[in-house]
Design a protein around this motif. Sequence first.
Motif, PDB file in Angstrom:
ATOM      1  N   VAL A  49       0.872  -1.112  -0.051  1.00 27.54           N
ATOM      2  CA  VAL A  49       0.036  -0.120   0.076  1.00 27.54           C
ATOM      3  C   VAL A  49       0.771   1.275   0.068  1.00 27.54           C
ATOM      4  O   VAL A  49       1.672   1.393   0.646  1.00 27.54           O
ATOM      5  N   SER A  50       0.546   1.838  -0.942  1.00 26.55           N
ATOM      6  CA  SER A  50       1.084   3.452  -1.017  1.00 26.55           C
ATOM      7  C   SER A  50       0.239   4.511  -0.793  1.00 26.55           C
ATOM      8  O   SER A  50      -0.695   4.442  -1.197  1.00 26.55           O
ATOM      9  N   ALA A  51       0.927   5.654   0.091  1.00 23.83           N
ATOM     10  CA  ALA A  51       0.476   6.763  -0.004  1.00 23.83           C
ATOM     11  C   ALA A  51       0.579   7.738  -1.086  1.00 23.83           C
ATOM     12  O   ALA A  51       1.938   8.029  -1.158  1.00 23.83           O
ATOM     13  N   GLU A  52      -0.314   7.893  -1.773  1.00 24.03           N
ATOM     14  CA  GLU A  52      -0.084   8.559  -3.194  1.00 24.03           C
ATOM     15  C   GLU A  52       0.052  10.286  -3.049  1.00 24.03           C
ATOM     16  O   GLU A  52      -0.634  10.886  -3.272  1.00 24.03           O
ATOM     17  N   LEU A  53       1.258  10.509  -2.627  1.00 21.08           N
ATOM     18  CA  LEU A  53       1.733  11.916  -2.236  1.00 21.08           C
ATOM     19  C   LEU A  53       2.186  12.677  -3.640  1.00 21.08           C
ATOM     20  O   LEU A  53       2.101  14.050  -3.583  1.00 21.08           O
ATOM     21  N   GLY A  54       2.083  12.158  -4.599  1.00 20.16           N
ATOM     22  CA  GLY A  54       2.305  12.688  -5.898  1.00 20.16           C
ATOM     23  C   GLY A  54       0.994  13.290  -6.559  1.00 20.16           C
ATOM     24  O   GLY A  54       0.978  14.056  -7.301  1.00 20.16           O
ATOM     25  N   ASN A  55      -0.089  12.704  -6.052  1.00 21.94           N
ATOM     26  CA  ASN A  55      -1.341  13.382  -6.362  1.00 21.94           C
ATOM     27  C   ASN A  55      -1.746  14.676  -5.866  1.00 21.94           C
ATOM     28  O   ASN A  55      -1.305  15.160  -4.896  1.00 21.94           O
ATOM     29  N   THR A  56      -2.697  15.362  -6.479  1.00 23.63           N
ATOM     30  CA  THR A  56      -2.963  16.505  -6.222  1.00 23.63           C
ATOM     31  C   THR A  56      -4.491  16.556  -5.848  1.00 23.63           C
ATOM     32  O   THR A  56      -5.360  15.718  -6.118  1.00 23.63           O
ATOM     33  N   GLY A  96       9.078   1.572  -0.216  1.00 21.33           N
ATOM     34  CA  GLY A  96       9.691   2.740  -0.493  1.00 21.33           C
ATOM     35  C   GLY A  96       9.217   3.951   0.736  1.00 21.33           C
ATOM     36  O   GLY A  96       8.442   3.412   1.633  1.00 21.33           O
ATOM     37  N   PRO A  97       9.538   5.192   0.709  1.00 23.20           N
ATOM     38  CA  PRO A  97       8.966   5.924   1.548  1.00 23.20           C
ATOM     39  C   PRO A  97       7.455   6.074   1.568  1.00 23.20           C
ATOM     40  O   PRO A  97       7.029   6.487   2.605  1.00 23.20           O
ATOM     41  N   TRP A  98       6.714   6.128   0.529  1.00 23.91           N
ATOM     42  CA  TRP A  98       5.484   6.076   0.552  1.00 23.91           C
ATOM     43  C   TRP A  98       4.672   4.986   1.141  1.00 23.91           C
ATOM     44  O   TRP A  98       3.365   4.946   1.281  1.00 23.91           O
ATOM     45  N   GLU A  99       5.447   3.761   1.533  1.00 24.54           N
ATOM     46  CA  GLU A  99       4.860   2.731   1.639  1.00 24.54           C
ATOM     47  C   GLU A  99       5.165   2.435   3.196  1.00 24.54           C
ATOM     48  O   GLU A  99       4.652   1.195   3.545  1.00 24.54           O
ATOM     49  N   LYS A 100       5.680   3.302   3.797  1.00 22.61           N
ATOM     50  CA  LYS A 100       5.962   3.049   5.340  1.00 22.61           C
ATOM     51  C   LYS A 100       4.729   4.052   6.258  1.00 22.61           C
ATOM     52  O   LYS A 100       4.481   5.356   5.843  1.00 22.61           O
ATOM     53  N   PHE A 101       4.162   3.216   7.329  1.00 22.09           N
ATOM     54  CA  PHE A 101       3.377   3.880   8.099  1.00 22.09           C
ATOM     55  C   PHE A 101       3.740   3.723   9.491  1.00 22.09           C
ATOM     56  O   PHE A 101       4.514   2.700   9.839  1.00 22.09           O
TER      57      PHE A 101
END
Length: 140
Positions: free
Chosen positions: A110-117, A132-137
């Motif tokens: 699971v990724s947190a989609e931080l490139g989205n707006t 990667g960084p977006w998959e860490k919680f």
Amino acid sequence: MPCRRTMSLANNKFVSAEFGWSGSNGGMLRARATQVGPWERFEICQGTLYDTIRSTYMSKYVTAELGYTGGNKGMLRARASSPGAWEQLRVISCGTGCVAIRRANVQTYVSAELGNTGDRYGMLRARSSAIGPWEKFRLQ
């Protein structure tokens, strides 16, 4: 398991279930909250074969939307009344104070989609093949 809050380590925001939205986006999980309210509380039930995540606000299980296409494929939504195949997840350690969430039996994280707006910023999707960084919680 007690109520837990989930925070994205990439942007230090709490994961929220968007219960104010309707249709195919209703209950979408996004890493976007700076404070914890009812939409940011989840129970994680750890099982032998898989784990489930349930919103305590609406008593809905988190689903990976595998039938969606494009940028919504694998979107996480709190919408299921009971756990089925799309609700089978694994919460695994990725270091001290760090967890990753992946689909059970599949190496899709699971990724947190931080490139989205806009309304898609921080959307959680089961789509990454590596942590990667977006998959860490962090669970709190």
